[in-house]
Design a protein around this motif. Structure first.
Motif, PDB file in Angstrom:
ATOM      1  N   ALA A 146      40.176  39.514  46.548  1.00 41.38           N
ATOM      2  CA  ALA A 146      40.092  38.338  45.659  1.00 41.38           C
ATOM      3  C   ALA A 146      38.810  37.367  45.732  1.00 41.38           C
ATOM      4  CB  ALA A 146      41.383  37.534  45.691  1.00 41.38           C
ATOM      5  N   VAL A 147      38.381  37.280  46.710  1.00 36.77           N
ATOM      6  CA  VAL A 147      37.050  36.644  46.993  1.00 36.77           C
ATOM      7  C   VAL A 147      35.865  37.571  46.452  1.00 36.77           C
ATOM      8  CG1 VAL A 147      35.677  35.146  48.453  1.00 36.77           C
ATOM      9  CG2 VAL A 147      37.938  34.885  48.490  1.00 36.77           C
ATOM     10  N   ARG A 148      35.693  38.528  47.119  1.00 32.11           N
ATOM     11  CA  ARG A 148      34.622  39.734  47.138  1.00 32.11           C
ATOM     12  C   ARG A 148      34.414  40.122  45.631  1.00 32.11           C
ATOM     13  NH1 ARG A 148      36.336  42.734  50.779  1.00 32.11           N
ATOM     14  NH2 ARG A 148      37.260  44.242  49.354  1.00 32.11           N
ATOM     15  N   GLU A 149      35.507  40.634  45.084  1.00 30.63           N
ATOM     16  CA  GLU A 149      35.610  41.228  43.776  1.00 30.63           C
ATOM     17  C   GLU A 149      34.941  40.674  42.519  1.00 30.63           C
ATOM     18  OE1 GLU A 149      38.198  44.841  42.024  1.00 30.63           O
ATOM     19  OE2 GLU A 149      39.091  42.696  42.228  1.00 30.63           O
ATOM     20  N   PRO A 150      35.438  39.401  42.210  1.00 30.32           N
ATOM     21  CA  PRO A 150      34.772  38.483  41.191  1.00 30.32           C
ATOM     22  C   PRO A 150      33.624  38.041  41.453  1.00 30.32           C
ATOM     23  CG  PRO A 150      37.049  37.690  41.841  1.00 30.32           C
ATOM     24  CD  PRO A 150      36.465  38.772  42.889  1.00 30.32           C
ATOM     25  N   LEU A 151      33.145  37.631  42.580  1.00 31.95           N
ATOM     26  CA  LEU A 151      31.671  37.394  42.919  1.00 31.95           C
ATOM     27  C   LEU A 151      30.701  38.434  42.947  1.00 31.95           C
ATOM     28  CD1 LEU A 151      29.541  35.427  43.890  1.00 31.95           C
ATOM     29  CD2 LEU A 151      30.417  36.114  46.333  1.00 31.95           C
ATOM     30  N   LEU A 152      31.098  39.663  43.120  1.00 36.25           N
ATOM     31  CA  LEU A 152      29.881  40.843  43.092  1.00 36.25           C
ATOM     32  C   LEU A 152      30.084  41.166  41.549  1.00 36.25           C
ATOM     33  CD1 LEU A 152      31.057  42.963  46.197  1.00 36.25           C
ATOM     34  CD2 LEU A 152      28.621  41.555  45.976  1.00 36.25           C
ATOM     35  N   ALA A 153      31.147  41.305  40.893  1.00 39.69           N
ATOM     36  CA  ALA A 153      30.854  41.733  39.508  1.00 39.69           C
ATOM     37  C   ALA A 153      30.356  40.526  38.721  1.00 39.69           C
ATOM     38  CB  ALA A 153      32.480  41.691  38.996  1.00 39.69           C
ATOM     39  N   TYR A 154      30.531  39.338  39.075  1.00 37.20           N
ATOM     40  CA  TYR A 154      29.616  38.579  38.402  1.00 37.20           C
ATOM     41  C   TYR A 154      28.071  38.398  38.672  1.00 37.20           C
ATOM     42  CZ  TYR A 154      27.656  33.992  36.615  1.00 37.20           C
ATOM     43  OH  TYR A 154      27.147  33.099  35.744  1.00 37.20           O
ATOM     44  N   LEU A 155      27.751  38.572  39.677  1.00 43.81           N
ATOM     45  CA  LEU A 155      26.369  38.710  40.307  1.00 43.81           C
ATOM     46  C   LEU A 155      25.726  39.880  39.891  1.00 43.81           C
ATOM     47  CD1 LEU A 155      26.394  37.111  43.866  1.00 43.81           C
ATOM     48  CD2 LEU A 155      25.937  36.182  41.697  1.00 43.81           C
ATOM     49  N   LYS A 156      26.472  41.183  39.622  1.00 40.29           N
ATOM     50  CA  LYS A 156      25.759  42.372  39.266  1.00 40.29           C
ATOM     51  C   LYS A 156      25.731  42.486  37.765  1.00 40.29           C
ATOM     52  CE  LYS A 156      27.459  45.123  43.048  1.00 40.29           C
ATOM     53  NZ  LYS A 156      28.517  46.138  43.678  1.00 40.29           N
ATOM     54  N   GLY A 157      26.379  41.403  36.980  1.00 42.10           N
ATOM     55  CA  GLY A 157      26.342  41.452  35.764  1.00 42.10           C
ATOM     56  C   GLY A 157      27.492  42.355  35.155  1.00 42.10           C
ATOM     57  N   ASP A 158      28.640  42.770  35.806  1.00 41.83           N
ATOM     58  CA  ASP A 158      29.470  43.398  35.323  1.00 41.83           C
ATOM     59  C   ASP A 158      30.494  42.736  34.644  1.00 41.83           C
ATOM     60  OD1 ASP A 158      28.185  45.778  36.455  1.00 41.83           O
ATOM     61  OD2 ASP A 158      29.381  45.638  38.229  1.00 41.83           O
ATOM     62  N   CYS A 159      30.550  41.444  34.700  1.00 38.48           N
ATOM     63  CA  CYS A 159      31.718  40.743  34.306  1.00 38.48           C
ATOM     64  C   CYS A 159      30.997  39.619  33.600  1.00 38.48           C
ATOM     65  CB  CYS A 159      32.615  40.272  35.272  1.00 38.48           C
ATOM     66  SG  CYS A 159      34.219  40.605  34.773  1.00 38.48           S
TER      67      CYS A 159
END
Length: 167
Positions: A129-142
């Motif tokens: 729950a910490v990793r998934e939103p952060l990586l999605a945001y930084l990768k531009g996926d969200c």
């Protein structure tokens, strides 16, 4: 049935094409990991006040301007009767010398890290729950402003839903 609700303020500090990350260790028996700086909102604090305080303590950064909400994440921990709600903000401008003055002694180091390296380091965050939103945001996926919802059962965090922000 009383639940404790913990609010967490997290900041994305950028310098050119690099990100400020902190290496943290909560439990001495567990390996340290890299994460964005931030922490718990204390009683009587607004989220933005906690954000400024936590970034100063963990990184030495003086926040001059808070930008947009990158994402928000909620985790329900029913076994502990607790919820965590984290607000992650872009920091538009900041100054200062990067060095930790963490009163909790959980920050081992502070570093400016290029995006590709940051993404690799952030993969080791132990909580989905910490990793998934952060990586999605930084990768531009969200898009910015996305809300993420998780529930923990027997120590495993499962995404329940996601409400996308707007671009």
């Amino acid at each position: 049935m009383t639940y404790q609700i913990n609010h967490v303020a997290v900041g994305i500090l950028r310098w050119n094409d690099q990100f400020v990350l902190v290496q943290q260790q909560y439990i001495k028996e567990k390996p340290p990991f890299w994460v964005l700086p931030g922490g718990i909102v204390e009683p009587g604090e607004l989220i933005t006040e906690a954000l400024v305080r936590e970034l100063a303590e963990e990184t030495g950064a003086v926040v001059e301007s808070i930008g947009s909400l990158a994402y928000c994440m909620q985790i329900d921990h029913p076994a502990r009767r607790e919820q965590t709600i984290a607000y992650c903000f872009e920091i538009d401008s900041w100054s200062g010398v990067l060095q930790s003055a963490d009163p909790d002694n959980e920050i081992l180091s502070v570093a400016l890290v290029p995006l590709a390296d940051a993404l690799q380091l952030l993969e080791s965050i132990p909580w989905l729950a910490v990793r998934e939103p952060l990586l999605a945001y930084l990768k531009g996926d969200c898009p910015a402003g996305t809300l993420w919802f998780y529930r923990e059962h027997e120590g495993i965090q499962v995404q329940i839903s996601k409400v996308k922000g707007t671009r």
